[in-house]
Scaffold this active site. Structure first.
Site: not given
Ligand code: AMP
Ligand code: TRP
Length: 336
Positions: A113, A199, A202
């Protein structure tokens, strides 16, 4: 025996995508009856990168509504907003003072990041995992269900807790409980639609790279139609030269609730022209009930407010108790 405690959270930055759903929330929903669950919307984490104050509150509510729409059941789970429980910020400060700087500089997500932020990296972005440790430790959580990308942060949480226990606890009476990550193999890493080696995220500037849970069917169809594929005929799992193929088959397997073997056989002779409409239909069908429920919940702000108020009160019971335990262990005087 009492149930084991679960804590997890998602940031209110943008809409949830299939990676968030398959990597995290779906697993929370499926296992919730077995555990005592706390799910927060981590809005304090959302301001570690530049954010829009005009949309933060609405985004926070939207994520809480999506938790409910995805099937989080209030008879097993508590939903709350991180910033409503001030113990999170306060414990983060205490943990900051015992966490070595170089533990944070090693975090992969920070490094990734920070590159994206250029000159503008905030102290908060570096400190992000310490706040996350506070989120988890305030609830004596046994398990933290997350996607693969968060494993390192949970290991750090354990290291911080061990340090506090070693320095300030007694062997037979530790100050903090050591949590474990709960990472399911399937869905733990959903990849981008535009690059099967990255991956789904967002923060990817291209909306075409992700399917959001609130995308209308036409948008889903368009994204799948245009997603990156290859020119090889016949679809297969686990070919390192075909990461997109693996990812799309994987999505189909999970959302169609089929086995990997079933899908491998079903798709081995298929071309993309045949597979893409099938995937579109499967994705759209799987998220339609979530979208319908979301609409219902989002239209009743009073209900959502009451859920979050109750959640805050319940969360505070645990958070304030454990914060006091840490402050006592560190030797603070009591407020009169
Ligand atoms: P965040 O979008 O960073 O707030 O992530 C929220 C949750 O979604 C966390 O538990 C991450 O590990 C999971 N997560 C985010 N992106 C992925 C992805 N591409 N594949 C699987 N899990 C994800
Ligand atoms: N860092 C997590 C993510 O990006 C979000 C998060 C914050 C979290 N606090 C947490 C996840 C506590 C689990 C437990 O996905």
């Amino acid at each position: 025996m009492s149930k084991q405690r679960i804590l997890s959270g998602v940031q209110p930055t943008g809409n949830l995508h299939l990676g968030n759903y398959l990597g995290a929330i779906r697993n929370w929903v499926e296992a919730q009856q077995q555990y005592d669950n706390y799910f927060c919307v981590v809005d304090l984490h959302a301001i570690t990168v530049p954010h829009n104050p005009a949309t933060l509150a609405a985004d926070t509510y939207a994520i809480a509504a999506l938790y409910l729409a995805c099937g989080i059941d209030l008879s097993y789970s508590t939903i709350f907003v991180q910033s409503h429980v001030s113990a999170h910020s306060e414990l983060a400060w205490l943990l900051n003072c015992i966490t070595p700087l170089n533990w944070l500089e090693r975090m992969i997500q920070f490094k990734e990041k920070a590159i994206k932020q250029g000159e503008n990296v905030s102290v908060g972005l570096l400190d992000y995992p310490v706040l996350m440790a506070a989120d988890i430790l305030l609830y004596d959580a046994d398990l933290v269900p997350v996607g693969e990308d968060q494993k390192q942060h949970i290991e750090l949480t354990r290291d911080i807790a061990i340090r506090i226990n070693d320095r300030f606890g007694r062997k037979d009476d530790p100050v903090l409980k050591l949590p474990k990550p709960l990472i399911r193999k399937e869905g733990a890493r959903v990849m981008s639609l535009t690059d099967g080696t990255k991956k789904m995220s967002k923060s990817d500037p291209s909306e075409m790279s992700r399917i959001e849970l609130l995308d209308p069917p036409e948008a889903i169809a368009k994204k799948i139609k245009r997603c990156k594929t290859d020119t090889v005929k016949g679809l297969e799992f686990d070919n390192p030269e075909r990461p997109e193929c693996h990812n799309l088959l994987n999505l189909y397997t999970i959302l169609a609730q089929k086995s990997k073997e079933e899908v491998a056989t079903e798709c081995q002779e298929m071309g993309w022209g045949q597979f893409k409409p099938l995937l579109t239909e499967t994705v759209t069908g799987a998220i339609a009930p979530i979208q319908a429920k979301y609409k219902e919940i989002a239209s009743d702000k009073g209900y959502l407010e009451s859920v979050l108020k109750e959640g805050k009160e319940k969360a505070e019971e645990s958070a304030n108790r454990i914060l006091s335990r840490v402050k006592d262990a560190l030797g603070f005087s009591h407020a009169l």
